[in-house]
Design an enzyme around this catalytic site. Structure first.
Site, PDB file in Angstrom:
ATOM      1  CB  ALA A  65       4.539 -10.824 -27.465  1.00  0.00           C
ATOM      2  N   GLY A 110       3.523 -15.579 -28.630  1.00  0.00           N
ATOM      3  CA  GLY A 110       2.687 -15.082 -29.716  1.00  0.00           C
ATOM      4  C   GLY A 110       2.919 -15.818 -31.019  1.00  0.00           C
ATOM      5  CD  GLU A 113      -0.980 -16.339 -27.664  1.00  0.00           C
ATOM      6  OE1 GLU A 113      -1.967 -16.291 -26.916  1.00  0.00           O
ATOM      7  OE2 GLU A 113      -0.104 -15.442 -27.706  1.00  0.00           O
ATOM      8  CD  GLU A 133       2.885 -16.602 -23.735  1.00  0.00           C
ATOM      9  OE1 GLU A 133       2.551 -16.241 -24.872  1.00  0.00           O
ATOM     10  OE2 GLU A 133       3.039 -17.802 -23.426  1.00  0.00           O
TER      11      GLU A 133
END
Length: 259
Positions: A65, A110, A113, A133
């Site tokens: 992210a 991300g 993901e 994270e």
């Protein structure tokens, strides 16, 4: 449809979605997630698209992210970001067509993901995958805490998320996080070839099959079997089912029409 951070291409029955923020290693901000969702809408609405490949290019899938966007965020803005991110990845997961992730380089946070939301993951030999994270004082918030345990089991998923460690492609394949590891230069071509094979199957049957699997995994066995039975039965109202079985009896290749 115009995209700022994606390249959307179509060849034959396969569409290719390429993340295109090379200067920041394809970092995923809210705009990118929004565009991923819109790309899935485009693929869903196009009867000429039977399969999708998502890639970040030859050097990186997505390094995570966009921390610059999140560093000063408050709970309300992060909640909205999560809605956008989860909404986009839900569209990837629930697209009624196969979606294949072609992973080169880093697929972190991300990016991991996003790969988890795909149906199939093809990784290059030098790929590095992880959910780091926890090292930032947070945890995966775009589906990682839910999709990874369902894919590799709770214990392995907790190990990866609790440590924040990256793993290489060989380890990812061993635990079932990726389906196949290929030489780095062959990742995209392997994914596209696989997508093209899947695109030749009956589109209605493929959509129903994906629905049966995804919805079945989200419920108990008895309910899942009921979903399977309903989806299976509905296929016998399609032209493709009749063509497929007739072709089998006539020992020829079926010509599916997607209806």
């Amino acid at each position: 449809m115009d995209f700022k951070f994606l390249i959307y291409e179509k060849e034959g029955y396969v569409s290719r979605v390429t993340l295109n923020r090379p200067k920041v290693l394809n970092a995923l901000n809210s705009e990118v997630f929004d565009e991923i969702g819109r790309a899935m809408d485009l693929a869903a609405a196009d009867d000429g698209v039977h399969a999708v490949v998502i890639t970040g290019g030859e050097k990186v899938f997505a390094a995570g992210a966009d921390i610059a966007e999140m560093a000063t965020a408050d709970p309300v803005s992060v909640y909205k970001f999560g809605e956008t991110a989860q909404g986009a990845l839900n569209k990837v997961e629930n697209l009624p067509k196969p979606v294949i992730a072609a992973i080169n380089g880093y697929a972190l946070g991300g990016g991991c993901e996003l790969a988890l939301a795909c149906d199939i993951r093809i990784a290059g030999e030098s790929a590095k995958i992880g959910l780091p994270e926890i090292n930032l004082g947070i945890f995966p918030g775009a589906g990682g805490t839910q999709r990874l345990p369902r894919l590799v089991g709770a214990a392995r998923a907790k190990e990866l998320m609790f440590t924040g460690d990256m793993i290489d492609a060989a380890r990812a394949e061993k635990i079932g996080l990726v389906n196949q590891v290929v030489p780095d230069g062959e990742v995209l071509s392997t994914a596209v070839k696989l997508a093209a094979r899947m695109a030749q199957k009956g589109a209605v049957a493929m959509a129903m099959l994906k629905t049966a699997i995804n919805q079945g995994l989200a419920t108990d066995l008895a309910s899942g079997l009921n979903i399977e039975r309903q989806c299976f039965s509905l296929l016998f109202a399609t032209e493709d089912q009749k063509e497929g079985m007739q072709a089998f009896m006539e020992k020829r290749k079926p010509e599916f029409k997607g209806r």
